[in-house]
Design a protein around this motif. Structure first.
Motif: not given
Ligand SMILES: Nc1ncnc2c1ncn2[C@@H]1O[C@H](COP(=O)(O)OP(=O)(O)OP(=O)(O)O)[C@@H](O)[C@H]1O
Ligand SMILES: [Mg+2]
Lengths: 243, 395
Positions: B55, B77-78, B80, B224, B226-227, B230
């Motif tokens: 990530r 928000p994407r 982390a 990094h 979040a998912r 992304d």
């Protein structure tokens, strides 16, 4: 004598292309506990009449159709099928031609079926009827393991198990041999009398019914006239006049 | 009614078993197929997820990135985790075990911050702490909690100046975090080393506060997502903004494509198979109700109400559907076990290729139940409509 069933000016017709048929009942009364045989040739509308009396098919027209104090014509007109089912469940017992037993239930289960539907469980009565009709030993068997005559007797027990006020039997003797036929008719009459239920038996054999002690109402049939419609008339002097 | 319906089923248990088996025969392959899709994708995904680097997105060319950019990244928000980094050239440091003077080693100095995914379990790092790679730790003969001297040297004309910071070993970095000798430190420490080499900080300077440090522009960053999903989009966005980055976007995009393609393949097969399944189930139940028509007519004649009459085929259909689904799931589970054993360690590592769970079992049962109820309800309504007149004469 209280009137259980009263018909006035009832009419029912089947308008097929091939053989149109019309049934008329100008007047027909049945008292509580009374037994009667309906006789007539094949195709004269005995089953059709019984089906209407069993509240299973609606008449085309009826000036009066009362049963057990209820106005049946009104129920049909209002489409109250559940009310009719309720009435069938509580007040009517039927003995179909070949027994009409459910193959997946035991003899005991079949007899108790009407009690369960009417919500009147009474195991003692099931056993008493079985004793009376000589099928006590068969209670645990499935219908497939019974003789035709035994099946007919199970069917009679079932028709009486929930203490109905009217028992209808359509040709209950058609599928049993003549010797047995007399016995079945006698049994039906005796059991209904014992239970206080009125009894209507359809038969094409008025003599046998008379021998078994039934008053017989013979149907008046009219061959197809100019309009090609075969007509049957079941007429019985109203009870009030007879009395 | 329930007793009546079940008595009928028991009476015809061979037929019931056949219906349930027929149901299971079509359903089981669909469940296996779904399990395969889940297993393959979940396996690849887990493999990627296990590696925190999957990530990760790092900027590769030194730029001057303003604090505003970092604020924006931190608010996305994407994303982390994001930490700025100094110029790569300046990012080396000499470490020395105070007990073994003269045996210093030169290691890469990497930035870290709170909750760094690369350093799981080391959430808070003080300014005087370093997280060392296992190799560096071993070569220095140190263990966690020991004191360590960190130094940076610069030449001013002929003079050689050394900035020495007394630090402590705050933890060990996992192998995935740093393959070579490396030390992770907070951003102010990196900044101080850079300033010292640039000549803008004296030899006795000490790290600034985190807040102060973050007010300055940086040469690059490490972040990094979040998912996993992304990563490709973020990678693309940075390139479009003119920031050269390195990431596993390709591998991630490949996985996502595989996931989508498998999903599509599954939808196609399941659509065809599922439709066929529902049709066969429906037809079977319809036939069953037709067969039961005489019994239903008789029950109606005996005074059973319409609702109770309908309950009979519905209960039986539900029983067939549930038995079929359970059977199908049992078969699928057996097949999955065989598949997982056969493919062990090949397609998806030590993970199962065919993944079945309770959620899928519930789903299969639910769909089957719904289909069965609809089919038998339609058939039952039809049967209930003709009753009860059929019951008397023929019965
Ligand atoms: N559902 C129906 N649709 C059309 N015509 C019907 C239907 N049921 C009965 N009929 C016709 O009504 C007439 C009377 O039939 P029904 O069954 O009442 O006679 P039946 O007296 O019971 O005869 P059987 O002694 O042979 O049983 C026949 O001409 C028959 O063809
Ligand atoms: Mg008849």
């Amino acid at each position: 004598m209280t009137v259980l069933l009263s018909l006035r000016g009832l009419h029912k017709a089947y308008r097929g292309d091939a053989a149109p048929f019309a049934l008329d009942v100008p007047a027909f009364d049945l008292a509580e506990g009374e037994a009667l045989a309906l006789a007539g040739p094949s195709g004269s509308g005995k089953s059709t009449l019984l089906m209407m009396l069993a509240l299973a098919t609606p008449p085309d027209a009826a000036e009066e159709f009362t049963f057990a104090g209820q106005d049946i014509t009104r129920h049909w007109r209002a489409g109250r099928r559940d009310a009719l089912a309720e009435l069938r469940a509580r007040c009517i017992g039927v003995v179909p031609q070949t027994g009409g037993l459910l193959p997946f239930l035991t003899v005991e289960g079949n007899i108790a079926l009407t009690q369960r539907i009417a919500d009147r469980p009474d195991a003692a009565r099931v056993r008493a009827l079985a004793d009376e009709l000589g099928i006590r030993a068969q209670l645990g068997k499935r219908p497939a393991a019974l003789s035709v005559g035994q099946r007919q007797r199970v069917s009679i027990a079932r028709a009486l198990a929930h203490r109905p006020s009217l028992v209808l039997a359509d040709e209950p003797t058609a599928s049993v041999h003549p010797e047995l036929a007399d016995a079945v008719l006698a049994l039906l009459k005796r059991e209904c009398a014992a239970a206080g239920a009125a009894l209507l038996v359809a038969t094409h054999d008025p003599d046998r019914a008379a021998r078994a002690g039934y008053p017989v109402l013979v149907c008046e049939t009219h061959a197809p006239g100019a309009d090609g419609i075969a007509r049957s008339v079941f007429a019985r002097a109203p009870l009030a006049e007879a009395a | 009614m329930l007793r009546l319906a079940l008595a009928d089923l028991w009476h015809e248990r061979v037929l019931f078993l056949c219906s349930a088996l027929g149901c299971a025969a079509v359903l089981a392959p669909l469940i296996v197929l779904f399990g395969l899709r889940q297993g393959v994708v979940a396996g690849l995904r887990a493999e990627l997820l296990e590696d925190p680097r999957a990530r990760e997105i790092v900027s590769v060319v030194n730029r001057t990135l303003e604090p505003a950019l970092f604020e924006r990244l931190a608010a996305d928000p994407r994303i982390a985790f994001v930490v700025p980094r100094t110029r790569a050239l300046s990012a080396t440091i000499v470490l020395e075990n105070p007990e073994r003077q003269g045996n210093g080693i030169r290691v890469e100095l990497l930035p870290t911050a709170q909750d760094d995914p690369v350093l799981p379990g080391l959430s808070v790092l003080d300014q005087d702490e370093l997280v060392l790679s296992a190799t560096a730790l071993q070569r220095l003969g140190l263990s966690v909690g020991d004191r360590v001297m960190a130094s940076v040297a610069r030449s001013r004309g002929r003079e050689r100046e050394v900035l020495t910071l007394p630090m402590r070993v705050g933890g060990v970095a996992p192998l995935a975090a740093a393959a070579r000798d490396a030390a992770f430190a907070t951003v102010p420490v990196l900044l101080l080393a850079e300033d010292f080499l640039d000549g803008t900080a004296p030899a006795d300077a000490r790290p600034a506060s985190e807040a102060e440090a973050r007010r300055r522009p940086f040469a690059g960053f490490r972040l990094h997502a979040a998912r996993l999903e992304d990563v490709p989009a973020l990678d693309r966005e940075f390139r479009l903004a003119g920031i050269e980055v390195a990431s596993r976007a390709e591998a991630v995009a490949g996985l996502l494509r595989l996931d989508r393609n498998l999903a599509l393949l599954f939808v196609a097969i399941a659509g065809a198979g599922g439709a066929g399944y529902l049709v066969s189930l429906g037809v079977g139940l319809w036939a069953q109700v037709e067969r039961k028509r005489r019994d239903l007519a008789l029950l109606s004649l005996l005074g059973l109400k319409r609702r109770a009459l309908l309950a009979m085929p519905l209960i039986q259909a539900a029983a067939v559907a549930l038995a079929g689904a359970a059977l199908a799931f049992g078969i699928a589970a057996a097949v999955a076990t065989v598949l997982n054993r056969a493919f062990a360690g090949t397609v998806t590592g030590d993970r199962p290729v065919c993944l079945l769970n309770a959620f899928m079992a519930a789903g299969a049962a639910g769909v089957t139940l719904a289909g069965a109820l609809v089919a038998s309800l339609l058939a039952g309504l039809r049967a209930a409509a003709v009753a009860p007149a059929e019951g008397l004469a023929e019965g």
